[in-house]
Scaffold this motif. Structure first.
Motif, PDB file in Angstrom:
ATOM      1  N   ALA A  19      -3.165  24.673  -7.433  1.00  0.00           N
ATOM      2  CA  ALA A  19      -3.720  25.635  -6.487  1.00  0.00           C
ATOM      3  C   ALA A  19      -3.831  26.961  -7.204  1.00  0.00           C
ATOM      4  O   ALA A  19      -3.405  27.092  -8.343  1.00  0.00           O
ATOM      5  N   PRO A  20      -4.445  27.957  -6.570  1.00  0.00           N
ATOM      6  CA  PRO A  20      -4.549  29.263  -7.222  1.00  0.00           C
ATOM      7  C   PRO A  20      -3.189  29.769  -7.681  1.00  0.00           C
ATOM      8  O   PRO A  20      -2.191  29.644  -6.982  1.00  0.00           O
ATOM      9  N   GLY A  21      -3.138  30.323  -8.894  1.00  0.00           N
ATOM     10  CA  GLY A  21      -1.882  30.806  -9.443  1.00  0.00           C
ATOM     11  C   GLY A  21      -1.362  32.026  -8.720  1.00  0.00           C
ATOM     12  O   GLY A  21      -2.089  32.723  -8.013  1.00  0.00           O
ATOM     13  N   GLY A  22      -0.061  32.287  -8.903  1.00  0.00           N
ATOM     14  CA  GLY A  22       0.551  33.420  -8.232  1.00  0.00           C
ATOM     15  C   GLY A  22      -0.051  34.744  -8.634  1.00  0.00           C
ATOM     16  O   GLY A  22      -0.195  35.652  -7.803  1.00  0.00           O
ATOM     17  N   LEU A  23      -0.437  34.886  -9.901  1.00  0.00           N
ATOM     18  CA  LEU A  23      -1.028  36.145 -10.358  1.00  0.00           C
ATOM     19  C   LEU A  23      -2.390  36.377  -9.714  1.00  0.00           C
ATOM     20  O   LEU A  23      -2.710  37.499  -9.315  1.00  0.00           O
ATOM     21  N   VAL A  24      -3.179  35.320  -9.591  1.00  0.00           N
ATOM     22  CA  VAL A  24      -4.493  35.445  -8.953  1.00  0.00           C
ATOM     23  C   VAL A  24      -4.343  35.895  -7.506  1.00  0.00           C
ATOM     24  O   VAL A  24      -5.035  36.820  -7.041  1.00  0.00           O
ATOM     25  N   LEU A  25      -3.429  35.257  -6.779  1.00  0.00           N
ATOM     26  CA  LEU A  25      -3.227  35.623  -5.374  1.00  0.00           C
ATOM     27  C   LEU A  25      -2.685  37.038  -5.243  1.00  0.00           C
ATOM     28  O   LEU A  25      -3.055  37.761  -4.311  1.00  0.00           O
ATOM     29  N   LEU A  26      -1.820  37.452  -6.171  1.00  0.00           N
ATOM     30  CA  LEU A  26      -1.284  38.811  -6.127  1.00  0.00           C
ATOM     31  C   LEU A  26      -2.390  39.838  -6.344  1.00  0.00           C
ATOM     32  O   LEU A  26      -2.475  40.839  -5.618  1.00  0.00           O
ATOM     33  N   VAL A  27      -3.239  39.606  -7.329  1.00  0.00           N
ATOM     34  CA  VAL A  27      -4.324  40.551  -7.608  1.00  0.00           C
ATOM     35  C   VAL A  27      -5.267  40.649  -6.413  1.00  0.00           C
ATOM     36  O   VAL A  27      -5.656  41.751  -5.990  1.00  0.00           O
ATOM     37  N   LEU A  28      -5.637  39.506  -5.832  1.00  0.00           N
ATOM     38  CA  LEU A  28      -6.542  39.519  -4.681  1.00  0.00           C
ATOM     39  C   LEU A  28      -5.893  40.227  -3.487  1.00  0.00           C
ATOM     40  O   LEU A  28      -6.565  40.969  -2.754  1.00  0.00           O
ATOM     41  N   SER A  29      -4.603  40.008  -3.285  1.00  0.00           N
ATOM     42  CA  SER A  29      -3.911  40.659  -2.168  1.00  0.00           C
ATOM     43  C   SER A  29      -3.841  42.170  -2.363  1.00  0.00           C
ATOM     44  O   SER A  29      -4.021  42.938  -1.404  1.00  0.00           O
ATOM     45  N   LEU A  30      -3.585  42.605  -3.594  1.00  0.00           N
ATOM     46  CA  LEU A  30      -3.545  44.040  -3.867  1.00  0.00           C
ATOM     47  C   LEU A  30      -4.928  44.673  -3.690  1.00  0.00           C
ATOM     48  O   LEU A  30      -5.040  45.813  -3.219  1.00  0.00           O
ATOM     49  N   LEU A  31      -5.971  43.940  -4.061  1.00  0.00           N
ATOM     50  CA  LEU A  31      -7.331  44.440  -3.842  1.00  0.00           C
ATOM     51  C   LEU A  31      -7.615  44.578  -2.347  1.00  0.00           C
ATOM     52  O   LEU A  31      -8.267  45.540  -1.919  1.00  0.00           O
ATOM     53  N   TRP A  32      -7.144  43.623  -1.563  1.00  0.00           N
ATOM     54  CA  TRP A  32      -7.315  43.708  -0.109  1.00  0.00           C
ATOM     55  C   TRP A  32      -6.572  44.931   0.429  1.00  0.00           C
ATOM     56  O   TRP A  32      -7.120  45.696   1.237  1.00  0.00           O
ATOM     57  N   LEU A  33      -5.339  45.143  -0.022  1.00  0.00           N
ATOM     58  CA  LEU A  33      -4.585  46.314   0.423  1.00  0.00           C
ATOM     59  C   LEU A  33      -5.294  47.601   0.022  1.00  0.00           C
ATOM     60  O   LEU A  33      -5.382  48.552   0.827  1.00  0.00           O
ATOM     61  N   ALA A  34      -5.806  47.656  -1.201  1.00  0.00           N
ATOM     62  CA  ALA A  34      -6.525  48.854  -1.650  1.00  0.00           C
ATOM     63  C   ALA A  34      -7.768  49.084  -0.796  1.00  0.00           C
ATOM     64  O   ALA A  34      -8.092  50.229  -0.456  1.00  0.00           O
ATOM     65  N   ARG A  35      -8.431  48.016  -0.444  1.00  0.00           N
ATOM     66  CA  ARG A  35      -9.640  48.146   0.381  1.00  0.00           C
ATOM     67  C   ARG A  35      -9.301  48.696   1.768  1.00  0.00           C
ATOM     68  O   ARG A  35      -9.995  49.575   2.291  1.00  0.00           O
ATOM     69  N   GLU A  36      -8.230  48.190   2.383  1.00  0.00           N
ATOM     70  CA  GLU A  36      -7.824  48.673   3.704  1.00  0.00           C
ATOM     71  C   GLU A  36      -7.383  50.127   3.642  1.00  0.00           C
ATOM     72  O   GLU A  36      -7.698  50.922   4.544  1.00  0.00           O
ATOM     73  N   MET A  37      -6.666  50.490   2.591  1.00  0.00           N
ATOM     74  CA  MET A  37      -6.214  51.872   2.461  1.00  0.00           C
ATOM     75  C   MET A  37      -7.387  52.813   2.212  1.00  0.00           C
ATOM     76  O   MET A  37      -7.402  53.941   2.713  1.00  0.00           O
ATOM     77  N   TRP A  38      -8.375  52.359   1.469  1.00  0.00           N
ATOM     78  CA  TRP A  38      -9.562  53.184   1.236  1.00  0.00           C
ATOM     79  C   TRP A  38     -10.351  53.380   2.527  1.00  0.00           C
ATOM     80  O   TRP A  38     -10.819  54.485   2.817  1.00  0.00           O
ATOM     81  N   ALA A  39     -10.495  52.296   3.304  1.00  0.00           N
ATOM     82  CA  ALA A  39     -11.205  52.413   4.583  1.00  0.00           C
ATOM     83  C   ALA A  39     -10.466  53.360   5.525  1.00  0.00           C
ATOM     84  O   ALA A  39     -11.086  54.171   6.227  1.00  0.00           O
ATOM     85  N   ALA A  40      -9.121  53.263   5.536  1.00  0.00           N
ATOM     86  CA  ALA A  40      -8.344  54.174   6.370  1.00  0.00           C
ATOM     87  C   ALA A  40      -8.504  55.613   5.903  1.00  0.00           C
ATOM     88  O   ALA A  40      -8.630  56.543   6.724  1.00  0.00           O
ATOM     89  N   HIS A  41      -8.507  55.811   4.592  1.00  0.00           N
ATOM     90  CA  HIS A  41      -8.679  57.159   4.041  1.00  0.00           C
ATOM     91  C   HIS A  41     -10.021  57.752   4.450  1.00  0.00           C
ATOM     92  O   HIS A  41     -10.096  58.918   4.853  1.00  0.00           O
ATOM     93  N   ALA A  42     -11.076  56.943   4.374  1.00  0.00           N
ATOM     94  CA  ALA A  42     -12.404  57.437   4.744  1.00  0.00           C
ATOM     95  C   ALA A  42     -12.455  57.821   6.212  1.00  0.00           C
ATOM     96  O   ALA A  42     -13.050  58.843   6.586  1.00  0.00           O
ATOM     97  N   SER A  43     -11.814  57.018   7.068  1.00  0.00           N
ATOM     98  CA  SER A  43     -11.829  57.299   8.502  1.00  0.00           C
ATOM     99  C   SER A  43     -11.006  58.536   8.838  1.00  0.00           C
ATOM    100  O   SER A  43     -11.438  59.390   9.624  1.00  0.00           O
ATOM    101  N   ILE A  44      -9.837  58.658   8.230  1.00  0.00           N
ATOM    102  CA  ILE A  44      -8.968  59.797   8.537  1.00  0.00           C
ATOM    103  C   ILE A  44      -9.524  61.095   7.951  1.00  0.00           C
ATOM    104  O   ILE A  44      -9.479  62.155   8.589  1.00  0.00           O
ATOM    105  N   ALA A  45     -10.082  61.031   6.735  1.00  0.00           N
ATOM    106  CA  ALA A  45     -10.600  62.228   6.081  1.00  0.00           C
ATOM    107  C   ALA A  45     -11.740  62.853   6.868  1.00  0.00           C
ATOM    108  O   ALA A  45     -11.925  64.076   6.853  1.00  0.00           O
ATOM    109  N   ARG A  46     -12.512  62.024   7.569  1.00  0.00           N
ATOM    110  CA  ARG A  46     -13.642  62.560   8.347  1.00  0.00           C
ATOM    111  C   ARG A  46     -13.175  63.343   9.567  1.00  0.00           C
ATOM    112  O   ARG A  46     -13.945  64.113  10.143  1.00  0.00           O
ATOM    113  N   ASN A  47     -11.923  63.139   9.974  1.00  0.00           N
ATOM    114  CA  ASN A  47     -11.455  63.721  11.231  1.00  0.00           C
ATOM    115  C   ASN A  47     -10.246  64.634  11.064  1.00  0.00           C
ATOM    116  O   ASN A  47      -9.517  64.881  12.032  1.00  0.00           O
ATOM    117  N   LEU A  48     -10.041  65.153   9.861  1.00  0.00           N
ATOM    118  CA  LEU A  48      -8.876  66.002   9.626  1.00  0.00           C
ATOM    119  C   LEU A  48      -8.948  67.307  10.394  1.00  0.00           C
ATOM    120  O   LEU A  48      -7.911  67.918  10.693  1.00  0.00           O
TER     121      LEU A  48
END
Length: 341
Positions: A19-48
């Motif tokens: 199955a997918p290796g642990g490193l692959v899943l870790l990298v994809l999960s961190l990319l997902w977290l970065a994407r969510e944090m970036w989306a949150a940043h864009a939403s919050i920055a517009r309304n400061l």
């Protein structure tokens, strides 16, 4: 040897997982977290400039960041568990070729009571995986504080994010096969949901969305149901593909298929408990804010339950289709010529 019931068609003496290796899943999960944090940043920055709207933006961004942080914590813990297995079980872990045997399932020497040794191994692994998950959470929390400042709402988001990653890391102390299938499944569910969101407007039009509030509400309900059904299907298929050559029994397929939905449920619990004060403040700004937060929360719970239930059933059914009745196995064994030695 005569077998009773159903037996895996591809069972082997040594059960391994490809199955997918642990490193692959870790990298994809961190990319997902970065994407969510970036989306949150864009939403919050517009309304400061408007504190009330900024707090509402944080409250609406909280569930996505928490879910991604939880999954990143699980993936980090899984990676640590695989490294730990590579050091403690070098002869059987198969890390190099992506085939990993769960250390907790390694045959042990007979003992009067296996539970103390098993509990010690699980506790040791939980300490390692939880610690790695906490590292991910602390880093994410630090990024949040640096990006948004240390206001009370942002501090709540940062603390809850770190807590989610810690809990995710601790959950990675579960059997490696189930953890791997769960992380892979939840990532695939996230991908399918993101793709459906891109086509949200055409799909809602297909479901009858018009200029009236009633038609738009009905179309939104059908879209949510479609997302849950597609996510459950993706979770079940992913779990089956991860475990199909592991030689496991059907309950493991049921658990692996339901794991993505269970992770969504855990993330929602963390969101509601850790972000209770933030959600309460945001709901108090207006009746519309209260309705939106309540409505979205109910949708997330329904989505998680549907994905978990459907994913588990589909994974179990797919596994069942690979099984052969015992009488067929007996017939094949009888047809083979006797071995001579």
């Amino acid at each position: 040897m005569t077998q009773t019931g159903l037996a895996p068609a591809d069972a082997s003496p040594v059960s391994r997982v490809r199955a997918p290796g642990g490193l692959v899943l870790l990298v994809l999960s961190l990319l997902w977290l970065a994407r969510e944090m970036w989306a949150a940043h864009a939403s919050i920055a517009r309304n400061l400039d408007d504190p009330a709207v900024a707090i509402s933006s944080v409250a609406l961004a909280l569930p996505g960041v928490i879910t991604a942080s939880l999954v990143a914590g699980v993936a980090a813990g899984l990676f640590a568990a695989l490294r730990l297995a590579a050091r403690t079980e070098p002869a059987t872990d198969g890390v190099a070729d992506g085939a990993v045997d769960d250390p907790s399932e390694t045959p042990a020497e007979p003992a009067a009571s296996p539970w103390p040794g098993l509990a010690a191994r699980v506790a040791r692994r939980a300490a390692v995986t939880g610690g790695v998950g906490l590292v991910v959470g602390v880093v994410a929390a630090g990024v949040i504080l640096v990006a948004y400042g240390a206001t009370s709402a942002v501090r709540g988001l940062a603390i809850t994010t770190a807590l989610a990653a810690l809990i995710g890391g601790a959950l990675a102390a579960a059997p490696v096969r189930i953890t791997r299938a769960g992380v892979a499944g939840v990532l695939v569910v996230f991908l399918t949901t993101a793709v459906l969101t891109i086509f949200q407007e055409p799909l809602k039009s297909l479901f009858g969305a018009a200029d009236t509030v009633r038609s738009q509400s009905a179309a939104a309900g059908w879209f949510s149901l479609t997302s849950a059904l597609v996510g459950g299907l993706a979770a079940g298929v992913t779990a089956y593909l991860c475990l199909r050559r592991a030689g496991l029994r059907w309950p493991m397929f049921l658990l692996a298929g339901a794991a993505p939905g269970l992770l969504y449920v855990v993330a929602e619990i963390i969101t509601r408990l850790g972000g209770a004060q933030l959600l309460r403040v945001a709901s108090g700004f207006s009746s519309w804010d209260a309705f939106a937060i309540s409505y979205l929360g109910e949708n997330r719970i329904n989505f998680a339950l549907a994905v978990g239930f459907l994913g588990g059933i589909i994974a179990m059914v797919l596994h069942g289709r690979t099984l052969k009745p015992a009488h067929e196995d007996d017939s094949e064994a009888a047809a083979q010529p006797p071995s001579t030695s």
